[in-house]
Enzyme design. Structure first.
Site, PDB file in Angstrom:
ATOM      1  N   VAL A 118       0.739  -1.479   0.181  1.00  0.00           N
ATOM      2  CA  VAL A 118      -0.081   0.212   0.183  1.00  0.00           C
ATOM      3  C   VAL A 118       0.722   0.772  -0.165  1.00  0.00           C
ATOM      4  O   VAL A 118       2.111   1.495   0.483  1.00  0.00           O
ATOM      5  CB  VAL A 118      -1.351  -0.054   1.524  1.00  0.00           C
ATOM      6  N   CYS A 119       0.542   2.631  -0.696  1.00  0.00           N
ATOM      7  CA  CYS A 119       1.045   4.169  -0.359  1.00  0.00           C
ATOM      8  C   CYS A 119      -0.136   4.653  -0.764  1.00  0.00           C
ATOM      9  O   CYS A 119      -0.433   4.337  -0.596  1.00  0.00           O
ATOM     10  CB  CYS A 119       2.373   3.312  -1.910  1.00  0.00           C
ATOM     11  N   LYS A 120       0.748   5.572  -1.432  1.00  0.00           N
ATOM     12  CA  LYS A 120      -0.266   6.969  -1.530  1.00  0.00           C
ATOM     13  C   LYS A 120      -1.549   6.945  -2.510  1.00  0.00           C
ATOM     14  O   LYS A 120      -3.000   6.442  -2.444  1.00  0.00           O
ATOM     15  CB  LYS A 120       0.189   8.358  -1.902  1.00  0.00           C
TER      16      LYS A 120
END
Length: 334
Positions: A283-285
């Protein structure tokens, strides 16, 4: 430790320090013209002298690109490529042995925290990690040689992997150096060599992705609804590769997520080693950094890796629960 053990190490340490100081004081004099003049007077032993200078330069933290380009200009694309590759391998091997011989035992007895995690991660991956740092031109070459010497990686695995993985870069820089000299002398065909070299350098940057494509290891996507269901049922491992400020920022984070920033991921793989046979969701932005992190996990042997499509931005738009600064939010993040 007695005098017989200390004295050789002390002499070696003094020699390394002297080489670094000499390189720092004479850096401005190590240009193509100076190398050409010096080597021209050595006759048939010039290639051997060049190999020795390349090796010493590697130990003394001189830029490898300086020698790579000079090799092409002085010895041509074929012999220059061979000499550059051999010289870089000899220098990298000597730096590795110096670090292991001078500091290996001391580091082993005192490592902790971040350095310990780095060493454990490197040792867990062995030659794969060596191949990765050689193929991806993002790691400082000279410093990496010493850092890898502090681990327990097998020396010959290190040497052979370095020799093979450094070959594309050595060839590309050598041909670029050859093209530059020929173009300066008025050879129009040198432009073609330069373009070929630049193309090879671009291919090196894309090589890890190309290998994954050839092996059919494209990462999988997962949407927010599917991940939310898995979190309730399957007990997956969620790894958030954003920085700590983003992790606790406005978008928040998934409650069970581990925060392992992308820049620190190679040295912190041991923290998720137990999840190699489980589903790992990155997961990231958005999903760009997560997609980049797939390379590291795939090369490290993680079998089931997926990327949250749209990242935390999409997770918030879908109204999924998040935590912000340790305060849990159970409703939509608006």
């Amino acid at each position: 430790m007695n005098v017989r053990q200390v004295l050789p190490r002390l002499i070696l340490l003094i020699g390394v320090i002297a080489a670094i100081i000499w390189a720092a004081l004479n850096r401005d004099r190590l240009d193509l013209a100076a190398l050409d003049a010096w080597l021209s007077g050595l006759g048939f032993v010039a290639p051997l002298a060049y190999l020795g200078l390349y090796a010493v330069g590697t130990i003394a933290f001189l830029p490898g690109a300086l020698f790579a380009l000079a090799g092409g200009a002085l010895f041509g694309p074929v012999w220059g490529s061979l000499l550059n590759l051999v010289g870089a391998t000899i220098g990298a091997s000597l730096a590795f042995l110096i670090a292991r011989y001078l500091a290996g035992g001391w580091v082993a007895a005192r490592t902790g925290g971040r350095l310990k995690r780095l060493i454990e991660g490197v040792e867990a991956e062995g030659w794969r990690f060596v191949a990765f740092v050689r193929l991806v031109p993002l790691f400082p070459f000279n410093l990496t040689n010493y850092a890898l010497g502090l681990t327990r990686i097998n020396f010959w695995s290190y040497v052979i992997t370095s020799l093979i993985a450094m070959a594309p870069g050595a060839i590309a820089y050598t041909w670029l150096g050859h093209a530059g000299r020929e173009a300066f002398s008025g050879d129009a065909s040198a432009i073609r060599y330069g373009l070929l070299a630049l193309g090879l350098l671009a291919a090196i940057a894309l090589l890890p992705q190309l290998i994954r494509r050839m092996r059919g290891e494209k990462h999988r996507w997962i949407d927010a609804d599917t991940l939310a269901h898995k979190l309730r049922k399957d007990g997956v491992t969620v790894v958030d590769v954003r920085g700590p400020d983003e992790f606790e920022g406005a978008l928040g984070h998934i409650a069970s997520a581990l925060n392992l920033p992308l820049g620190e991921l190679p040295e912190r793989l041991t923290e998720i080693r137990a999840s190699r046979d489980r589903s790992v969701i990155l997961v990231c932005k958005t999903d760009k950094r997560s997609a980049a992190a797939v390379t590291l996990l795939s090369d490290a042997g993680f079998r089931d890796v997926s990327v949250l499509r749209g990242g935390m931005e999409q997770w918030n738009r879908d109204g999924k629960p998040v935590e912000i600064s340790n305060r849990e939010r159970t409703g939509p993040n608006r």
